[in-house]
Enzyme design. Structure first.
Site, PDB file in Angstrom:
ATOM      1  N   ASN A 166     -12.835  -3.151   2.866  1.00 60.36           N
ATOM      2  CA  ASN A 166     -13.922  -2.197   3.414  1.00 60.36           C
ATOM      3  C   ASN A 166     -14.868  -2.270   1.884  1.00 60.36           C
ATOM      4  O   ASN A 166     -14.437  -2.453   0.637  1.00 60.36           O
ATOM      5  CB  ASN A 166     -13.066  -0.707   2.944  1.00 60.36           C
ATOM      6  CG  ASN A 166     -12.275  -0.539   4.307  1.00 60.36           C
ATOM      7  OD1 ASN A 166     -12.256  -1.105   5.418  1.00 60.36           O
ATOM      8  ND2 ASN A 166     -10.892  -0.021   4.080  1.00 60.36           N
ATOM      9  N   HIS A 171      -6.902  -5.671   2.447  1.00 57.39           N
ATOM     10  CA  HIS A 171      -5.959  -5.102   3.141  1.00 57.39           C
ATOM     11  C   HIS A 171      -5.165  -6.248   4.229  1.00 57.39           C
ATOM     12  O   HIS A 171      -5.742  -6.829   4.728  1.00 57.39           O
ATOM     13  CB  HIS A 171      -6.102  -3.924   4.296  1.00 57.39           C
ATOM     14  CG  HIS A 171      -6.807  -2.643   3.324  1.00 57.39           C
ATOM     15  ND1 HIS A 171      -6.115  -1.514   3.025  1.00 57.39           N
ATOM     16  CD2 HIS A 171      -7.905  -2.730   3.079  1.00 57.39           C
ATOM     17  CE1 HIS A 171      -6.848  -0.645   2.548  1.00 57.39           C
ATOM     18  NE2 HIS A 171      -7.966  -1.236   2.460  1.00 57.39           N
ATOM     19  N   GLU A 230     -12.459   3.373  -0.786  1.00 60.49           N
ATOM     20  CA  GLU A 230     -12.020   4.548  -1.828  1.00 60.49           C
ATOM     21  C   GLU A 230     -11.849   4.048  -3.142  1.00 60.49           C
ATOM     22  O   GLU A 230     -12.011   4.848  -4.096  1.00 60.49           O
ATOM     23  CB  GLU A 230     -10.885   4.967  -0.955  1.00 60.49           C
ATOM     24  CG  GLU A 230     -11.082   5.807   0.107  1.00 60.49           C
ATOM     25  CD  GLU A 230      -9.550   6.523   0.692  1.00 60.49           C
ATOM     26  OE1 GLU A 230      -8.673   6.357   0.025  1.00 60.49           O
ATOM     27  OE2 GLU A 230      -9.635   6.683   1.911  1.00 60.49           O
ATOM     28  N   VAL A 231     -11.264   2.852  -3.219  1.00 59.46           N
ATOM     29  CA  VAL A 231     -10.879   2.165  -4.578  1.00 59.46           C
ATOM     30  C   VAL A 231     -12.107   1.228  -4.971  1.00 59.46           C
ATOM     31  O   VAL A 231     -12.126   0.200  -4.373  1.00 59.46           O
ATOM     32  CB  VAL A 231      -9.496   1.807  -4.625  1.00 59.46           C
ATOM     33  CG1 VAL A 231      -9.364   1.398  -6.000  1.00 59.46           C
ATOM     34  CG2 VAL A 231      -8.615   2.669  -4.306  1.00 59.46           C
ATOM     35  N   HIS A 257     -10.425  -5.216  -2.917  1.00 58.56           N
ATOM     36  CA  HIS A 257      -8.990  -5.737  -2.381  1.00 58.56           C
ATOM     37  C   HIS A 257      -9.088  -5.926  -1.013  1.00 58.56           C
ATOM     38  O   HIS A 257     -10.192  -5.468  -0.312  1.00 58.56           O
ATOM     39  CB  HIS A 257      -8.218  -4.458  -2.577  1.00 58.56           C
ATOM     40  CG  HIS A 257      -8.970  -3.122  -2.030  1.00 58.56           C
ATOM     41  ND1 HIS A 257      -9.589  -2.355  -2.551  1.00 58.56           N
ATOM     42  CD2 HIS A 257      -8.698  -2.410  -0.799  1.00 58.56           C
ATOM     43  CE1 HIS A 257     -10.106  -1.258  -1.966  1.00 58.56           C
ATOM     44  NE2 HIS A 257      -9.221  -1.254  -0.846  1.00 58.56           N
ATOM     45  N   ASP A 260       0.793  -1.191  -0.008  1.00 65.50           N
ATOM     46  CA  ASP A 260       0.065   0.110   0.063  1.00 65.50           C
ATOM     47  C   ASP A 260       0.901   1.125   0.049  1.00 65.50           C
ATOM     48  O   ASP A 260       1.912   1.355   0.682  1.00 65.50           O
ATOM     49  CB  ASP A 260      -0.742  -0.028   1.165  1.00 65.50           C
ATOM     50  CG  ASP A 260      -2.080   0.940   0.990  1.00 65.50           C
ATOM     51  OD1 ASP A 260      -3.151   0.578   1.053  1.00 65.50           O
ATOM     52  OD2 ASP A 260      -1.740   2.228   1.273  1.00 65.50           O
ATOM     53  N   ILE A 261       0.438   2.081  -0.559  1.00 67.24           N
ATOM     54  CA  ILE A 261       1.277   3.502  -0.832  1.00 67.24           C
ATOM     55  C   ILE A 261       1.182   4.346   0.192  1.00 67.24           C
ATOM     56  O   ILE A 261       2.033   5.050   0.539  1.00 67.24           O
ATOM     57  CB  ILE A 261       0.748   4.161  -2.155  1.00 67.24           C
ATOM     58  CG1 ILE A 261       1.672   5.329  -2.715  1.00 67.24           C
ATOM     59  CG2 ILE A 261      -0.488   5.015  -1.663  1.00 67.24           C
ATOM     60  CD1 ILE A 261       1.440   5.752  -4.077  1.00 67.24           C
TER      61      ILE A 261
HETATM   62  P1  5GP Z   1      -9.948   1.399   0.365  1.00 70.84           P
HETATM   63  O1  5GP Z   1     -10.047   2.653   1.237  1.00 70.84           O
HETATM   64  O2  5GP Z   1     -10.657   1.485  -0.707  1.00 70.84           O
HETATM   65  O3  5GP Z   1     -10.337   0.074   1.251  1.00 70.84           O
HETATM   66  O4  5GP Z   1      -8.198   1.284  -0.059  1.00 70.84           O
HETATM   67  C1  5GP Z   1      -7.462   1.922  -0.833  1.00 70.84           C
HETATM   68  C2  5GP Z   1      -6.127   1.551  -0.466  1.00 70.84           C
HETATM   69  O5  5GP Z   1      -5.256   1.866  -1.790  1.00 70.84           O
HETATM   70  C3  5GP Z   1      -5.722   2.715   0.474  1.00 70.84           C
HETATM   71  O6  5GP Z   1      -4.964   2.088   1.551  1.00 70.84           O
HETATM   72  C4  5GP Z   1      -4.675   3.617  -0.312  1.00 70.84           C
HETATM   73  O7  5GP Z   1      -3.581   3.965   0.357  1.00 70.84           O
HETATM   74  C5  5GP Z   1      -4.306   2.825  -1.297  1.00 70.84           C
HETATM   75  N1  5GP Z   1      -3.847   3.111  -2.626  1.00 70.84           N
HETATM   76  C6  5GP Z   1      -4.389   4.345  -3.218  1.00 70.84           C
HETATM   77  N2  5GP Z   1      -3.994   4.624  -4.364  1.00 70.84           N
HETATM   78  C7  5GP Z   1      -2.625   3.710  -4.558  1.00 70.84           C
HETATM   79  C8  5GP Z   1      -1.606   3.621  -5.322  1.00 70.84           C
HETATM   80  O8  5GP Z   1      -1.374   4.230  -6.468  1.00 70.84           O
HETATM   81  N3  5GP Z   1      -0.554   2.625  -5.089  1.00 70.84           N
HETATM   82  C9  5GP Z   1      -0.863   1.854  -4.012  1.00 70.84           C
HETATM   83  N4  5GP Z   1       0.280   0.898  -3.825  1.00 70.84           N
HETATM   84  N5  5GP Z   1      -1.606   2.058  -3.209  1.00 70.84           N
HETATM   85  C10 5GP Z   1      -2.775   2.930  -3.453  1.00 70.84           C
END
Ligand code: 5GP
Length: 107
Positions: free
Chosen positions: A82, A97, A90-91, A95, A28-29
């Protein structure tokens, strides 16, 4: 196209942990723990709720391999997915974590 599809396509770089034909795991970034890795299907499925149970089983087996590669299979870890607005997703690309490498706080 989601950001994760662009990562799968190689348009956006990632720090890869493990990959097979169906799945990809990468760091994760914005890590929320010492080790924070995301495991995704390469095919874009919106979220856990939309996912075929068979695929979720295969993704679970993949995650079991990922944590071995990370060396946290014995020390323990946490997996979180999530889902949707209230879940804080968010995405919009399924996925999990994978968090570990240290003692995680309770929630
Ligand atoms: P969500 O909130 O959708 O469960 O988690 C999305 C995750 O994707 C976040 O923890 C965020 O830091 C990670 N993320 C978003 N954009 C990127 C990216 O471009 N590269 C990587 N490696 N992680 C990302």
């Amino acid at each position: 196209m989601t950001i994760f599809e662009r990562i799968v396509a190689g348009e956006i770089p990632c720090k890869k942990v493990l990959e097979n034909e169906q799945f990809l795991a990468f760091y994760d970034i914005a890590p929320k723990a010492k080790i924070h890795v995301l495991a995704i299907p390469k095919q874009c499925i919106k979220d856990f709720q939309e996912a075929d149970p068979k695929l979720l089983g295969e993704l679970s087996a993949f995650i079991q391999e990922v944590v071995k590669v990370l060396g946290i299979d014995k020390s323990g870890y946490r997996i979180i997915s999530n889902i949707g607005r209230d879940g804080g997703q968010e995405v919009p690309h399924l996925h999990f974590h994978i968090l570990g490498g240290e003692k995680l706080g309770s929630f």
